[in-house]
Structures are given as structure tokens and as C-alpha cells.
Design a protein around this motif. Structure first.
Motif, PDB file in Angstrom:
ATOM      1  N   SER A  59      -1.991  11.448  -8.611  1.00  0.00           N
ATOM      2  CA  SER A  59      -1.045  10.340  -8.466  1.00  0.00           C
ATOM      3  C   SER A  59      -1.839   9.051  -8.260  1.00  0.00           C
ATOM      4  O   SER A  59      -2.913   9.064  -7.631  1.00  0.00           O
ATOM      5  CB  SER A  59      -0.119  10.577  -7.271  1.00  0.00           C
ATOM      6  OG  SER A  59       0.642   9.434  -6.971  1.00  0.00           O
ATOM      7  N   VAL A  60      -1.305   7.939  -8.772  1.00  0.00           N
ATOM      8  CA  VAL A  60      -1.963   6.639  -8.603  1.00  0.00           C
ATOM      9  C   VAL A  60      -0.960   5.625  -8.074  1.00  0.00           C
ATOM     10  O   VAL A  60       0.164   5.524  -8.583  1.00  0.00           O
ATOM     11  CB  VAL A  60      -2.572   6.134  -9.929  1.00  0.00           C
ATOM     12  CG1 VAL A  60      -3.188   4.751  -9.742  1.00  0.00           C
ATOM     13  CG2 VAL A  60      -3.628   7.100 -10.438  1.00  0.00           C
ATOM     14  N   SER A  61      -1.375   4.874  -7.054  1.00  0.00           N
ATOM     15  CA  SER A  61      -0.567   3.772  -6.505  1.00  0.00           C
ATOM     16  C   SER A  61      -1.467   2.540  -6.432  1.00  0.00           C
ATOM     17  O   SER A  61      -2.168   2.339  -5.433  1.00  0.00           O
ATOM     18  CB  SER A  61      -0.025   4.121  -5.118  1.00  0.00           C
ATOM     19  OG  SER A  61       0.945   5.152  -5.198  1.00  0.00           O
ATOM     20  N   PRO A  62      -1.442   1.695  -7.467  1.00  0.00           N
ATOM     21  CA  PRO A  62      -2.370   0.558  -7.539  1.00  0.00           C
ATOM     22  C   PRO A  62      -1.765  -0.760  -7.051  1.00  0.00           C
ATOM     23  O   PRO A  62      -2.111  -1.833  -7.541  1.00  0.00           O
ATOM     24  CB  PRO A  62      -2.659   0.488  -9.038  1.00  0.00           C
ATOM     25  CG  PRO A  62      -1.356   0.895  -9.672  1.00  0.00           C
ATOM     26  CD  PRO A  62      -0.695   1.866  -8.719  1.00  0.00           C
ATOM     27  N   SER A  63      -0.863  -0.710  -6.089  1.00  0.00           N
ATOM     28  CA  SER A  63      -0.089  -1.877  -5.679  1.00  0.00           C
ATOM     29  C   SER A  63      -0.948  -2.996  -5.093  1.00  0.00           C
ATOM     30  O   SER A  63      -2.025  -2.767  -4.541  1.00  0.00           O
ATOM     31  CB  SER A  63       0.959  -1.475  -4.644  1.00  0.00           C
ATOM     32  OG  SER A  63       1.812  -0.478  -5.138  1.00  0.00           O
TER      33      SER A  63
END
Length: 403
Positions: free
Chosen positions: A300-304
Motif C-alpha cells: 500500500s502507498v500513501s504519498p500525501s
């Protein structure tokens, strides 16, 4: 003996905000009277609250602050509603709800508890100086992340008035796939579920599958120099670099545009990064249930650029490790053995982290990262534990108003 409180919960949405369900359920379990005030009309949150037997009232204020008489009328009507309900505690989430609650209840004998989902408004150079004054109208500010608590500390809020209680994740709903062998937590059973989920999504069984779950918000004028906060552009730029050396990788984006402006920005991203003609990218605009996507994923990726804890907790609870940016509360969601933290807004760093995760995948070690992520989520982010913490704070605050 615990005093029975009358608690009103105020929220500016009747569709989102499902995270209040375990909180109001815990308050009711303790014998308190709970009423929820939401925008009128149908919505997923309204339906769920009603199904669980909660009283839901339509807000007379639409949570839009415009320089016209309609705003004053709406706030006055909200004030009359609160006076009629006579709550011991008014508990509110999301910044527009906080502004409305503070203004509408000035001078009323009610204890105000603000719970902060995300830090975006505190990152605005225009809003932050105002909030330095306005937080004093809250008797308690429950912070959804330690990062947010620190931001309020920088504004002068003492530690006792900014406790941390995460919104958390439902470990029963977001459960890791069951396995066929009790002593093999990342073994054959997970592989079977993953293969089935991938077949339903139309993704190759042997691909390295990366997932990002987030609505697409339009660029914000008042924060982050007008850039969109969820970082879709950062991931798509990083993906082009990473994919060049990893042809068996696939990116699954889940989330439509939030509002018409968000959808217009999403379409711009699709065109700018050639998503429509890139076979390595699948973009699902809307899903009622995102769990099949996590079951199918390797990473999973969360690049916020700004975030509370985001979708990482759901992925972690389902045994999926994550790459997160260093924004907001995201670094709190992983540790060195369960995920990676990269600088926000840095496609090159994100591409390098994707390559590192792929090496773990190729070596057969990535599933163990996911199991450690799951154990961390269960230990630190169970929303039932969080609901108990929130209820404790509300009880203490409400009782203090009667001492």
C-alpha cells in the motif's frame, strides 16, 4: 457512580464520518443519551446511525460560511437547536463543524469537545493564527494523531487539553485473510484469497501489485502552495520511473474525485500521466468495499502532503505493508519492520522505496512485513480501544462542568 450525560454529536457530513459509530456506541453502552446532528437528507452515515437506533436530527446550518445573512440565520437556528437539546457535552468533528459549534454556542452552558481528524487546517498560514485563539473555546481538543497534538501544543494548548485518541480501524471488518494453516500466517490461505481477488479485478496473479486508496481532492488554495494533498501526482510520477525497470508491476488506484472540482483534477491526472493508455495502471473510481483491493495487494502507498492516519490502518489490519510520506500522522502508522517512510512530494524517493519493497517481494519476504504491520495495527489502532478513550475524555469533560 457514573453520572448519565446528554451528549450531542455534530458533524458536517451525513455520508462520510463512519468512524463516529464505535464512539457513539460506546457512549450509549455506558448509559449516556446520545443524539447526532447531521446535514438533512439521506446519507450512508445517517442510514447506519438510524439502523443502530440512534436519534439523528437535521442540522439547520449547512456548514458553509458565506458573508451573507443566510449564514447568520443558520448559526442562530443551530444555537436554538442546541438550547432545545440542552446537552451536557457538544462533541464535534471536522473543522467546519468546529467553527459552527463554537460560534453557535457562545455563552451557553455546554462543554465543548472538538475531535480533530486531520491536520490540514493547521497547516494553512491563514487559518493557523486564527486557531491560536479559537482553540480556547474548546474545553478539550481530542487529537486523532500525536502529530496534531504537537501542532496544538505549538499554538499554546496545554497537554491536558489536547489528549490523543486515534480514529483507529475496525479489526473485525478489515481482517487479514484466513489461512489454511494455523502456523502459516502469510501462507497458502492468503495466496488463495489474493488470487481470487486479483481475478475479480482483472490483474495478473504474479504481478507485484501496489494499491493506493484515497479520494482525489482538488488543489487547496490555502495550504501546500495550491497542490493537491493526497499526492496522486507524486505517485504517478514515481510509478513511471519505477515501472521502467519492473515490467511485472501493477498500480491500482482506488478513489473518485471528491466534488466536481476533485473529479476534474482526477481527469487531468489521467491525461497528464497517460493513465488511460498505460496497461500497468488501473484506476477504479468508486467501490462500496475496498477490502478486495487490499486482499489483492502486495503493498500500500500513501504519498500525501497532509494526512491523519489515512488508509494505511486499513491496509495494515489486512496484512499489507505500506510506504508512507512523512506528512502529518503517517509516520506513526509504520515502524522499520512494517513499512517505509519517504519525504513528502519527492517522486524520486518514492520510486526508490518502491524498488526496495519490490526486492523484498522478489525474495519472498514482503508478506512477513505485512504480518508485522497487522500486529502493529491490532496493538495500537483498534477503534474499539480508541472509542473507550474518547468516551473517557467526554465523561471527564462533562462531569467537570457539574463540579
Amino acid at each position: 457512580m457514573r453520572r448519565r450525560l446528554r451528549i450531542a454529536v455534530l458533524l458536517k457530513t451525513n455520508s462520510g464520518g463512519m468512524w463516529i459509530l464505535p464512539q457513539v456506541t460506546e457512549l450509549r453502552r455506558r448509559g449516556h443519551e446520545v443524539v447526532v446532528v447531521l446535514p438533512p437528507g439521506s446519507g450512508r452515515l445517517t442510514a447506519e446511525l438510524t439502523r443502530h437506533g440512534f436519534d439523528v436530527l437535521g442540522s439547520p446550518f449547512d456548514f458553509r460560511f458565506r458573508p451573507d445573512p443566510a449564514t447568520l440565520r443558520g448559526l442562530w437556528r443551530l444555537r436554538r437547536l442546541v438550547r432545545r437539546l440542552r446537552p451536557d457535552v457538544l462533541h464535534y468533528h471536522l473543522y467546519a463543524s468546529a467553527l459552527a459549534a463554537r460560534v453557535a454556542t457562545l455563552g451557553l452552558p455546554v462543554r465543548r469537545v472538538h475531535m480533530v481528524a486531520g491536520p490540514l487546517f493547521l497547516e494553512s498560514p491563514l487559518i493557523r493564527p486564527v486557531e491560536r485563539l479559537l482553540w480556547r473555546l474548546d474545553h478539550v481538543t481530542i487529537c486523532g494523531t500525536a502529530h496534531t497534538s504537537g501542532l496544538y501544543g505549538a499554538l499554546g494548548c496545554p497537554p491536558a487539553r489536547r489528549p490523543v485518541a486515534t480514529y483507529g480501524v475496525d479489526p473485525a471488518h478489515f481482517a487479514a485473510p484466513r489461512t489454511t494453516a494455523p502456523d502459516d500466517p502469510a501462507g497458502a490461505g492468503r495466496d488463495e484469497v489474493r488470487a481470487k481477488s486479483r481475478a475479480e479485478l482483472g490483474i495478473d496473479a504474479d504481478a507485484f501489485l501496489v494499491v493506493m486508496v484515497a479520494y482525489v481532492y482538488p488543489p487547496k488554495r490555502l495550504a501546500h502552495r495550491g497542490r493537491a494533498i493526497k499526492g496522486h501526482d507524486v505517485l504517478l510520477a514515481a510509478w513511471q520511473t519505477f515501472r521502467a525497470g519492473h515490467p511485472r508491476a501493477h498500480l491500482l488506484l482506488v478513489g473518485a474525485g471528491w466534488t466536481a472540482a476533485g473529479e476534474a483534477y482526477r481527469r487531468d491526472l489521467v491525461q497528464r500521466y497517460g493513465v488511460a493508455t498505460d496497461p500497468s495502471v488501473t484506476w477504479l473510481e468508486s467501490l462500496a468495499d475496498v477490502r478486495p483491493c487490499h486482499r489483492a495487494a502486495d503493498l500500500s502507498v500513501s504519498p500525501s502532503l497532509s494526512e491523519g492516519h489515512g488508509a494505511v490502518l486499513e491496509a495494515s489490519a489486512m496484512g499489507v505493508p505500506s510506504i508512507v510520506s512523512d506528512a502529518g500522522g503517517l509516520p506513526e502508522t509504520v515502524e522499520e519492520s512494517s513499512g517505509w517512510v519517504v519525504p513528502r512530494g519527492d517522486p524520486a524517493a518514492l520510486a526508490a522505496a518502491l524498488a526496495t519493497a519490490h526486492r523484498e517481494f522478489a525474495a519472498g519476504r514482503l508478506a512477513a512485513w505485512g504480518e508485522r504491520a497487522r500486529q502493529r495495527a491490532l496493538r495500537l489502532f483498534d477503534n474499539r480501544t480508541s472509542a473507550v478513550r474518547v468516551a473517557d475524555v467526554i465523561e471527564e469533560t462533562g462531569s467537570a462542568g457539574h463540579r
